[in-house]
Design an enzyme around this catalytic site. Sequence first.
Site, short mmCIF file in Angstrom:
data_model
loop_
_atom_site.label_atom_id
_atom_site.label_comp_id
_atom_site.label_asym_id
_atom_site.label_seq_id
_atom_site.Cartn_x
_atom_site.Cartn_y
_atom_site.Cartn_z
N CYS A 228 0.82 -1.22 0.00
CA CYS A 228 0.00 0.00 0.00
C CYS A 228 0.85 1.26 0.00
O CYS A 228 1.97 1.28 0.51
CB CYS A 228 -0.88 0.03 1.24
N ARG B 25 4.68 0.45 -6.15
CA ARG B 25 4.66 -0.42 -4.98
C ARG B 25 3.67 -1.58 -5.17
O ARG B 25 3.73 -2.56 -4.43
CB ARG B 25 4.26 0.39 -3.73
N TRP C 53 -3.02 -2.53 -1.65
CA TRP C 53 -2.63 -3.87 -2.11
C TRP C 53 -3.33 -4.83 -1.16
O TRP C 53 -2.99 -4.91 0.02
CB TRP C 53 -1.11 -4.00 -2.03
N ASN D 192 -1.21 1.49 5.92
CA ASN D 192 -0.33 0.52 5.28
C ASN D 192 0.18 -0.42 6.37
O ASN D 192 0.71 0.06 7.37
CB ASN D 192 0.83 1.25 4.58
N GLY D 193 0.01 -1.73 6.20
CA GLY D 193 0.47 -2.68 7.21
C GLY D 193 -0.62 -3.69 7.50
O GLY D 193 -1.59 -3.80 6.75
N GLU E 97 18.50 -16.27 -9.78
CA GLU E 97 18.04 -14.93 -10.12
C GLU E 97 17.42 -14.89 -11.51
O GLU E 97 16.37 -14.27 -11.71
CB GLU E 97 19.21 -13.94 -9.99
N LYS F 194 13.57 -13.72 -12.16
CA LYS F 194 13.31 -12.57 -13.03
C LYS F 194 12.29 -12.95 -14.09
O LYS F 194 11.34 -12.23 -14.34
CB LYS F 194 14.64 -12.16 -13.67
N GLU G 296 8.64 -13.74 -12.55
CA GLU G 296 7.87 -12.65 -11.95
C GLU G 296 7.29 -11.69 -12.99
O GLU G 296 6.21 -11.16 -12.79
CB GLU G 296 8.64 -11.91 -10.85
N HIS H 280 18.43 -36.05 -10.43
CA HIS H 280 17.79 -36.60 -9.22
C HIS H 280 16.29 -36.31 -9.23
O HIS H 280 15.65 -36.37 -8.19
CB HIS H 280 18.47 -36.03 -7.97
N LYS I 5 6.41 -3.93 -4.80
CA LYS I 5 7.83 -3.61 -4.78
C LYS I 5 8.42 -3.84 -3.40
O LYS I 5 9.52 -4.36 -3.25
CB LYS I 5 8.04 -2.16 -5.22
O1 M6R Z 1 13.41 -4.67 -0.82
P1 M6R Z 1 14.04 -6.03 -0.69
O2 M6R Z 1 15.34 -6.14 -1.39
O3 M6R Z 1 14.12 -6.51 0.73
O4 M6R Z 1 13.03 -7.00 -1.45
C1 M6R Z 1 13.24 -8.38 -1.46
C2 M6R Z 1 12.37 -9.06 -2.48
O5 M6R Z 1 11.02 -8.79 -2.24
C3 M6R Z 1 12.72 -8.62 -3.90
O6 M6R Z 1 14.06 -8.87 -4.22
C4 M6R Z 1 11.82 -9.35 -4.92
O7 M6R Z 1 12.12 -10.71 -4.94
C5 M6R Z 1 11.96 -8.72 -6.29
N1 M6R Z 1 10.66 -8.58 -6.87
C6 M6R Z 1 12.79 -9.49 -7.24
O8 M6R Z 1 12.87 -8.89 -8.48
#
Ligand code: M6R
Length: 608
Positions: A2, A27, A75, A101-102, A481, A485, A488, A504, A603
């Site tokens: 949020c 966000r 959110w 927010n929270g 990674e 990427k 997502e 395995h 985010k």
């Molecule tokens: O703000 P942070 O680095 O703590 O966030 C961690 C993850 O939420 C963040 O890396 C997330 O996996 C990204 N969407 C990856 O691209």
Amino acid sequence: MCGIVGYIGEQQAAPILLEGLSKLEYRGYDSAGIAVYDGNEIKMVKSRGKLKVLEELTQGGMTLPGCVGIGHTRWATHGSPSDINAHPHFNKNHTIAVVHNGIIENYMKLRKKLEKKGYVFVSETDTEVLVHLLDYYYNGNPLETITKVMYRLEGSYALGIMFKDHPEEVYAVRKDSPLIVGKSEAGNFIASDVPAVLKHTRDVYFIDNQEMVKLTKDSLTFYNIDEEEISVEPTHIEWDITAAEKGGYEYFMLKEIYEQPKAVADTLNPRLKNNDIVIEELGMTDEEIRNIKKIFIIGCGSAYHTGVTAKYVIEGLARIPVEVDLASEFRYRNPIFEPGTLVIVISQSGETADTLAALREAKANGVKTLGIVNVVGSSIAREADAVMYTWAGPEIAVATTKAYSTQLIAEYLLAMKFARVRDVLSQEEMEGMIEDLKKLPEQIEFLLGNKEKIQHFANRYLATEHVFFIGRGIDYAISLEGSLKLKEISYIHSEAYAAGELKHGTISLIEEDTLVTAVITQKELYKKTLSNVQEVRTRGAFVLAVTNTGNTEVEKSADYVIYLPETNKYFTNSLAVIPLQLFSYYVSLGKGLDVDKPRNLAKSVTVE
Ligand code: M6R
């Protein structure tokens, strides 16, 4: 997650609130709303969907007169995305409006109590208990009322609050959710993040947990939970608003991919002095570094993935045992903290709820903590014993790119520093590595220059359903990674496997034309990974290989090869990540998806 914005000043509030909310869109959200005091009452407009809907409903804010207001992008956590569940929320007489927010963890208990007292709930949200609680305790004194409510809350919150009978004031308070305060000639602001206020001011205040602020159009007063006035120093934001805007790129993600040479150089250069690595902010003497017995590295998502790389680099170079943990696991697994333990938490936002909780767990156990953080003044940056900033600048796209790359740099520097101090790396070796580090920005630039080749390749895979990423050692870390990427932002199922693990179980999923991306940068493991490549190819896989320039042997086994410039074996992820980021970007773009704001993602994950 949020986003909150609030404004009180000389200008019409609603357009300012909408504009501020648009800067928080990154966000992640599914509904939005604003409330404005129009001189007689608090008027509210909110709706499910993108901000565009709210802008249309209010004609860009023009239908809502008044110079005091709060706004929110939601959110969904408790209750589906809907008009009713969107914020702000009102008390029964519409005299108090709240944005939140929270997560209020004890909201069910509070809701039952309030319902017994006759309060009627219209939404499914945890936030609505807040506004009814404020109503219940309201005695004409906002500060006293807010503190009474705070004492009853469990969980996390950043709140923006308006009281109809204090129309010249806006109140805000936070606990474990981000909130900043901005001051300008034309009025004062609250927001979840700096970009929302940057058009109006560069002077921002970071408030601590359970602190409150009262905003009037020309003053800010800060209080602790005992309602005592406290002083909070402003921070001047150095980066420009253009850093948080697209600057001609179609998506923030592409802009941020292209900012990596600069971000890497900005994180690296200030820490290189006279052929030495100087990390003053570490606050550790050589003696303390020599006494480190074990390191925990903790993060979520991509930050965790850089931690996996760091394990190989720190163990390889400095010979210190490293355990890497997902923050959400670490906080509940009762880890063993021994004397000589260093805990490194990694986070772009510095607000990730699980990472923050893991940091607190470590601190409660009396071990030294270090945050590797991008957002200046964020909770992790303030709570860790020491903070090493990554100088990536604001990162807006949900999929991290430049923050990831700068986290790697911070970790290389730490590994080399530790190794040198502990005398397991000679001065000469370190100087050679520093030279390799200095070349990374231009090598990344070079790889970015070849984006068409990857774009072309990505366009062939828009309809694919499954992708596998394989590698060994550090190449396994980058596979994690690359896979994240892709999934997502393209919604393609992908998995990363340590190449040796394939047979395995996972190899049963390989069929005709399955795309397998093999990262092969570690000389001593070339042959091993190439055997795994053969195994999947024999079963019909199409193999994209990412390897070092000169390793032409790979062409015999892979279908498509991307070559990386030569660098130290510990730094290869900084280069291998570039084609993988570009591949994901172009698949997402080719599929017509919202690259910067993938579905269901936020985010900054400020709730558990
Ligand atoms: O703000 P942070 O680095 O703590 O966030 C961690 C993850 O939420 C963040 O890396 C997330 O996996 C990204 N969407 C990856 O691209």
